[in-house]
Design a protein around this motif. Sequence first.
Motif, mmCIF file in Angstrom:
data_model
loop_
_atom_site.group_PDB
_atom_site.id
_atom_site.type_symbol
_atom_site.label_atom_id
_atom_site.label_comp_id
_atom_site.label_asym_id
_atom_site.label_seq_id
_atom_site.Cartn_x
_atom_site.Cartn_y
_atom_site.Cartn_z
ATOM 1 N N ARG A 18 0.827 -1.195 0.000
ATOM 2 C CA ARG A 18 0.000 0.000 0.000
ATOM 3 C C ARG A 18 0.870 1.257 0.000
ATOM 4 O O ARG A 18 0.521 2.277 -0.585
ATOM 5 C CB ARG A 18 -0.913 -0.004 1.223
ATOM 6 C CG ARG A 18 -1.953 1.086 1.136
ATOM 7 C CD ARG A 18 -2.970 0.907 2.203
ATOM 8 N NE ARG A 18 -4.016 1.918 2.043
ATOM 9 C CZ ARG A 18 -4.453 2.655 3.049
ATOM 10 N NH1 ARG A 18 -3.960 2.521 4.245
ATOM 11 N NH2 ARG A 18 -5.411 3.521 2.827
ATOM 12 N N CYS A 25 -8.771 -0.100 -0.510
ATOM 13 C CA CYS A 25 -8.929 -1.298 0.300
ATOM 14 C C CYS A 25 -8.581 -2.542 -0.504
ATOM 15 O O CYS A 25 -8.465 -2.500 -1.731
ATOM 16 C CB CYS A 25 -10.348 -1.401 0.858
ATOM 17 S SG CYS A 25 -11.570 -1.731 -0.401
ATOM 18 N N LYS A 27 -9.620 -6.088 -1.889
ATOM 19 C CA LYS A 27 -10.826 -6.870 -2.166
ATOM 20 C C LYS A 27 -10.591 -8.353 -1.935
ATOM 21 O O LYS A 27 -11.423 -9.050 -1.395
ATOM 22 C CB LYS A 27 -11.278 -6.645 -3.615
ATOM 23 C CG LYS A 27 -12.007 -5.334 -3.796
ATOM 24 C CD LYS A 27 -12.457 -5.148 -5.222
ATOM 25 C CE LYS A 27 -13.587 -6.085 -5.585
ATOM 26 N NZ LYS A 27 -13.976 -5.938 -7.004
ATOM 27 N N THR A 55 -8.426 -2.717 9.394
ATOM 28 C CA THR A 55 -7.264 -2.350 8.587
ATOM 29 C C THR A 55 -7.755 -2.240 7.143
ATOM 30 O O THR A 55 -8.932 -2.489 6.848
ATOM 31 C CB THR A 55 -6.141 -3.415 8.619
ATOM 32 O OG1 THR A 55 -6.577 -4.561 7.869
ATOM 33 C CG2 THR A 55 -5.793 -3.832 10.027
ATOM 34 N N VAL A 56 -6.831 -1.929 6.248
ATOM 35 C CA VAL A 56 -7.146 -1.798 4.830
ATOM 36 C C VAL A 56 -7.629 -3.136 4.247
ATOM 37 O O VAL A 56 -8.301 -3.176 3.221
ATOM 38 C CB VAL A 56 -5.901 -1.248 4.090
ATOM 39 C CG1 VAL A 56 -4.794 -2.289 4.023
ATOM 40 C CG2 VAL A 56 -6.252 -0.750 2.704
ATOM 41 N N ASP A 58 -9.613 -5.276 5.891
ATOM 42 C CA ASP A 58 -10.820 -5.729 6.583
ATOM 43 C C ASP A 58 -11.860 -6.215 5.567
ATOM 44 O O ASP A 58 -12.170 -5.526 4.605
ATOM 45 C CB ASP A 58 -11.393 -4.559 7.411
ATOM 46 C CG ASP A 58 -12.381 -5.049 8.467
ATOM 47 O OD1 ASP A 58 -12.708 -6.250 8.472
ATOM 48 O OD2 ASP A 58 -12.817 -4.224 9.278
ATOM 49 N N ALA A 60 -11.607 -8.534 3.366
ATOM 50 C CA ALA A 60 -11.068 -9.045 2.107
ATOM 51 C C ALA A 60 -11.394 -10.538 1.960
ATOM 52 O O ALA A 60 -11.436 -11.275 2.940
ATOM 53 C CB ALA A 60 -9.559 -8.838 2.065
ATOM 54 N N VAL A 112 -7.008 -5.086 -5.373
ATOM 55 C CA VAL A 112 -7.276 -3.871 -4.587
ATOM 56 C C VAL A 112 -8.161 -2.908 -5.364
ATOM 57 O O VAL A 112 -8.356 -3.055 -6.565
ATOM 58 C CB VAL A 112 -5.945 -3.152 -4.230
ATOM 59 C CG1 VAL A 112 -5.072 -4.049 -3.391
ATOM 60 C CG2 VAL A 112 -5.224 -2.696 -5.484
#
Length: 113
Positions: A18, A25, A27, A55-56, A58, A60, A112
Amino acid sequence: MHEISLAEGILAIIERQRREGDFGCVKSVQLEIGQLAGVEVEALLFGMKAVFRDTVADGAEIELISVGGQAFCFDCESQVPLAKRGEACPGCGGYRLHVNDGDQMRVKSLEVE
Ligand SMILES: [Zn+2]
């Protein structure tokens, strides 16, 4: 618990990605897990859910790809499939095996947005 630290390692990889290419986020995460890696899949999924919360990553989706174990047998000098550590060579029954694949876990790709 071993699987929690694996999950934290996966999150660290995601966060590093990131920083390199900003995204909103995650995916989905594709994970390769070797048959000989000794990873408890259920425990890992549970750990990832816990570690990814807020978190980013979450929410996924986690896609697991199983990688078969491979070893080189010094007795019959061939590359053989190995389902479990400590098992005999399926070709000659020898035990002088050197594992050379399917003993690790890695993040194969991230989707993402
Ligand atoms: Zn053999």
